[in-house]
Design an enzyme around this catalytic site. Structure first.
Site, PDB file in Angstrom:
ATOM      1  N   HIS A 129       0.786  -1.231   0.000  1.00  0.00           N
ATOM      2  CA  HIS A 129       0.000   0.000   0.000  1.00  0.00           C
ATOM      3  C   HIS A 129       0.823   1.288   0.000  1.00  0.00           C
ATOM      4  O   HIS A 129       0.531   2.241   0.733  1.00  0.00           O
ATOM      5  CB  HIS A 129      -0.963   0.010   1.187  1.00  0.00           C
ATOM      6  N   HIS A 205      -9.711   1.922   0.485  1.00  0.00           N
ATOM      7  CA  HIS A 205      -9.621   0.782   1.410  1.00  0.00           C
ATOM      8  C   HIS A 205     -10.738   0.816   2.461  1.00  0.00           C
ATOM      9  O   HIS A 205     -10.503   0.453   3.626  1.00  0.00           O
ATOM     10  CB  HIS A 205      -8.238   0.777   2.058  1.00  0.00           C
ATOM     11  N   TYR A 207     -13.658  -0.286   4.819  1.00  0.00           N
ATOM     12  CA  TYR A 207     -14.162  -1.536   5.415  1.00  0.00           C
ATOM     13  C   TYR A 207     -15.662  -1.318   5.602  1.00  0.00           C
ATOM     14  O   TYR A 207     -16.074  -0.401   6.322  1.00  0.00           O
ATOM     15  CB  TYR A 207     -13.571  -1.766   6.798  1.00  0.00           C
ATOM     16  N   ASP A 276      -8.658 -12.878   1.429  1.00  0.00           N
ATOM     17  CA  ASP A 276      -7.704 -11.772   1.228  1.00  0.00           C
ATOM     18  C   ASP A 276      -7.033 -12.051  -0.114  1.00  0.00           C
ATOM     19  O   ASP A 276      -5.907 -12.523  -0.180  1.00  0.00           O
ATOM     20  CB  ASP A 276      -6.677 -11.727   2.367  1.00  0.00           C
ATOM     21  N   GLN A 312      -9.675  -6.826  -4.783  1.00  0.00           N
ATOM     22  CA  GLN A 312      -9.196  -7.569  -3.616  1.00  0.00           C
ATOM     23  C   GLN A 312     -10.356  -7.657  -2.637  1.00  0.00           C
ATOM     24  O   GLN A 312     -10.880  -6.644  -2.176  1.00  0.00           O
ATOM     25  CB  GLN A 312      -8.015  -6.821  -2.957  1.00  0.00           C
ATOM     26  N   GLU A 340     -11.453  -3.864  -2.724  1.00  0.00           N
ATOM     27  CA  GLU A 340     -10.480  -2.891  -3.236  1.00  0.00           C
ATOM     28  C   GLU A 340     -10.330  -3.099  -4.736  1.00  0.00           C
ATOM     29  O   GLU A 340      -9.701  -4.071  -5.172  1.00  0.00           O
ATOM     30  CB  GLU A 340      -9.145  -3.096  -2.524  1.00  0.00           C
TER      31      GLU A 340
END
Ligand code: GLA
Length: 377
Positions: A129, A205, A207, A276, A312, A340
């Site tokens: 990242h 990113h 959540y 993941d 992702q 992502e």
């Protein structure tokens, strides 16, 4: 650092030939702190339906995202901290823009035009990242665009200097957040130009927990990922370079599937206690539907559309209850999921993956839209 408490008066604006929805929509500006990195500010984009998105200049973080359930009740569906101080203390990329290269680069090394570049290894043996101070930790310059006829617009800008975090070239980045006046959507447009060839891979990113950010785990959410293939990895989550079919694996999410249903079947390399993994999206022109998630109790639905070739899917496997978020929420394992949208991990070292190299004179673009609704019954 000096903190200013309280909310400053609303910055309301109305366009001359504005529709009713346009007149109800507004952007609120909330100064947070001033440091040698400049003014830290939060902007809240609120549309005519009451959908609200709070964005910080720090990391471009989507700090709050309020959308209605089947009864019209709003909930904040993204994990995050309740204060700037919370984010500055460190966090697992909650809501942030990640870059210059999102996801992993094997051993933090790549070769471009015959020259080897070395990055900080901040994730086991790999770079993750964007490095130690990636775009998630930068204070972006913000401007509201009051002329847009499609919705509320907040534009963030940052120029990453040549050599920053080991990457070549000065990279000018613009990230534009748009919330339509009357549709419950968040659109993010990314663009970048460079003065030397450099890899670029930008994403967000966030959540999500569509029941509400503090409503336990996301294992009961039903997910559908519009991908028939994925990129298997080694045990440090670096792709092997192969592209494999999802059929017959726990990664077959082509039909609506409760996230918890096959999560325990993920075994071997790449198992970090849940999903993941990069999925290879079906090909299509422009923005295509990448994933659809339904939370059965609230009825909230989120669809993710993107121009990117990959996504992702990460189920918050590394959350361990140490991150105390908004309203003292304790974020445990699987408290949220990320989708992502991206180019594939370690593309810079994988000749068969779509390239992430941006050359001078070209413009990098990516668009991702998160559409919110409720399930029809
Ligand atoms: C990405 C990675 C995960 C993890 C999170 C941050 O989603 O793929 O492995 O590193 O970022 O915690």
């Amino acid at each position: 650092m000096r903190y200013i408490s309280g909310i400053l008066p609303l910055a309301l604006f109305v366009l001359p030939s504005a529709s009713f929805a346009q007149m109800k929509a507004y952007i609120e500006e909330q100064p947070l702190a001033k440091t040698d990195e400049g003014q830290f500010t939060a902007y809240t984009l609120c549309n005519a339906n009451g959908m609200k998105v709070k964005i910080l200049t720090y990391g471009g973080i989507v700090a709050e995202l309020w959308v209605p359930d089947k009864e019209g009740k709003l909930a904040d569906v993204v994990l995050g901290h309740g204060s700037l101080r919370g984010y500055l203390a460190g966090h697992p990329y909650f809501g942030a823009i990640t870059g210059r290269v999102a996801n992993r680069i094997a051993k933090g090394k790549f070769t471009l035009d015959g020259k080897e570049f070395t990055l900080a290894t901040n994730n086991g043996p790999n770079a993750l990242h964007g490095g130690k101070k990636g775009f998630d930790k930068v204070n972006w310059t913000a401007e509201r665009d009051l002329s847009a006829d499609k919705g509320l617009v907040l534009r963030l800008k940052y120029t990453s200097p040549d050599g920053e975090e080991g990457y070549p070239g000065a990279l000018k980045v613009v990230v534009t957040y748009t919330v339509p006046f009357a549709k419950n959507e968040l659109r993010i447009d990314y663009s970048a130009t460079t003065d030397k060839a450099t890899p670029v891979n930008l994403t967000n990113h966030s959540y999500f927990n569509l029941a509400g950010h503090n409503q336990g785990d996301i294992l009961g959410h039903e997910i559908q990922v519009f991908a028939d293939k994925y990129t298997p990895t080694d045990d440090t989550l670096i792709p092997t370079g192969k592209i494999e079919p999802v059929k017959g694996t726990p990664f077959d999410l082509t039909q609506p599937t409760p996230i918890g249903k096959k999560i325990g079947d993920i075994k071997g390399e790449g198992d970090t206690g849940g999903y993941d993994l990069n999925f290879v999206l079906r090909e299509g022109k422009g923005e295509k539907l990448a994933a659809r998630v339904v939370e059965p109790n609230s009825g909230r639905v989120m669809e993710v559309f993107t121009t990117e070739p990959g996504i992702q899917f990460y189920t918050g496997n590394f959350l361990d209850g140490k991150d105390i978020g908004k309203n003292s929420a304790v974020y445990k394992k699987h408290a949220g999921f990320c989708l992502e949208t991206q180019h594939f991990p370690d593309s810079v070292n994988q000749k068969d993956f779509p390239s992430v190299i941006l050359k001078p004179g070209d413009t990098y673009t990516q668009t991702t839209t998160y559409k919110f609704g409720v399930a029809k019954k």
